[in-house]
Design an enzyme around this catalytic site. Structure first.
Site, mmCIF file in Angstrom:
data_model
loop_
_atom_site.group_PDB
_atom_site.id
_atom_site.type_symbol
_atom_site.label_atom_id
_atom_site.label_comp_id
_atom_site.label_asym_id
_atom_site.label_seq_id
_atom_site.Cartn_x
_atom_site.Cartn_y
_atom_site.Cartn_z
ATOM 1 N N CYS A 136 -8.293 -8.257 8.075
ATOM 2 C CA CYS A 136 -8.396 -7.019 7.223
ATOM 3 C C CYS A 136 -7.122 -7.196 6.039
ATOM 4 O O CYS A 136 -6.059 -6.817 6.269
ATOM 5 C CB CYS A 136 -8.269 -6.099 7.775
ATOM 6 N N CYS A 139 -5.366 -3.838 5.473
ATOM 7 C CA CYS A 139 -4.546 -3.467 6.641
ATOM 8 C C CYS A 139 -3.122 -4.233 6.509
ATOM 9 O O CYS A 139 -1.997 -3.695 6.685
ATOM 10 C CB CYS A 139 -5.041 -3.577 7.896
ATOM 11 N N ASP A 140 -3.189 -5.598 6.129
ATOM 12 C CA ASP A 140 -2.450 -6.518 6.398
ATOM 13 C C ASP A 140 -1.796 -7.034 5.145
ATOM 14 O O ASP A 140 -0.378 -7.795 5.006
ATOM 15 C CB ASP A 140 -2.556 -7.375 7.367
#
Ligand code: NDP
Length: 313
Positions: A136, A139-140
């Protein structure tokens, strides 16, 4: 342990689930929706959504899902943040048990459990997951400011993640196993215009390289399948974006699945082989996988559940 009873039990909280809830609530069916683990579904790990009608300036995936949830709640959908782990579709009402040991009893069930990200299946990928290997970018990606990263895949997700990562990273290498992308033309154009992105064609990842102590990714080795040449690049992060598999494990043996594991439905309908059980969204439709398609099929499922309940009063 609580026992919930409803005419319409909805499993899953993506666009299909919330839309099914909205329609069922407006039909006076007092639906209960069990959200699942990833509340809001796949769109919560997406950045900009430009193609969902009604948002001329685009909307972020998490925001869109929050709005859908609020709309469902405002209309009277009872949302329970829990995960269904076992179902019994042998008799009506259908019984579904949750991770938190609650029992959900539905006169009808609408399955909207969606699909989840696929992984390459390499030992090294598993080893570094969470330590430089991610599924993701949204997200990261933030953790890779001024670093070099790689994205694996050739679909819209891979291209979208590569483009997104250029907001942070110094360079992005897109590694694709063929010589043509599956991503649509508009995405391909944006990709080719972005100078931070290089593409490695016909390339299959062999190993994620890294250090042991601390566990950390330092590079990637891949092979060009046409030339048979192996290449190593230095990267600090690897984002795997190679598609999804349907979340149907708990339905195995209870309901008919396609050979790919999706819920099998009658053509043009959300009806499954079990009378009173319906399916909507990515869990039944691997072809389009769009939020708007999932929402539309959630609507169809709620209308069909309503019809079913009228016929079986
Ligand atoms: P896709 O199935 O479209 O693409 C998966 C990609 O991963 C393909 O390029 C495939 O290669 C590659 N791949 C699959 N398995 C492997 C493997 N084992 N090793 C290496 N590569 C592999 O999935 P996406 O997640 O990209 O997209 C899913 C759906 O969501 C699509 O319909 C897409 O259009 C949609 N979507 C739309 C967006 C938008 O409109 N903004 C954003 C993101 C997704 P190959 O091509 O060779 O099969």
């Amino acid at each position: 342990m609580a026992e919930y009873k409803t005419p319409v039990l909805i499993i899953g909280s993506g666009p299909a689930g919330y839309t099914a809830g909205i329609y069922a609530a407006r039909a006076g069916l007092k639906p209960i929706l069990v959200s699942g683990e990833q509340i809001g579904g796949q769109l919560t790990i997406t950045t900009e959504v430009e193609n969902f009608p009604g948002f001329p300036e685009a909307i972020s995936g998490p925001e869109l899902m929050m709005q859908m949830r609020k709309q469902a709640e405002n209309l009277g959908v009872e949302i329970v943040d829990d995960k269904i782990v076992e179902v019994d579709f042998k008799h009506r009402p259908f019984i579904c048990s949750s991770e938190n040991h609650h029992q959900f009893c539905g006169e009808t069930v609408i399955i909207c459990t969606g699909a989840s990200a696929r992984w390459l299946g390499l030992e090294s990928e598993k080893k570094f997951r969470g330590f430089g290997v991610s599924g993701c970018a949204t997200c990261d990606g933030f953790f890779y400011r001024n670093k070099n990263v790689a994205v694996i895949g050739g679909g819209n997700t891979a291209v979208e993640e590569a483009l997104y990562l250029t907001n942070f990273a110094h360079s992005v290498t897109l590694i694709h196993r063929r010589d043509a992308l599956r991503a649509d033309k508009a995405m391909q154009e944006r990709l080719s215009k972005n100078k931070k992105i290089q593409v490695e064609w016909d390339s299959v990842v062999e190993e994620v390289l890294g250090t042991e102590n601390p566990l950390s990714v330092t590079g990637l080795r891949f092979k060009n399948v046409k030339t048979d040449q192996t290449k190593e690049i230095k990267v600090d992060g690897v984002f795997v974006a190679i598609g999804h598999h349907p979340n149907t494990e708990i339905f195995e043996g209870q309901i008919e699945l396609t050979k790919e594991g999706y819920i099998a439905c009658r053509p043009g309908s959300s009806r499954t082989n079990i009378a009173g059980v319906f399916a909507a969204g990515d869990v039944k439709n691997p072809e389009f996988r769009q939020a708007i398609v999932a929402a539309g099929s959630g609507c169809v499922a709620a209308l069909e559940a309503d019809r079913f309940l009228q016929e079986h009063k």
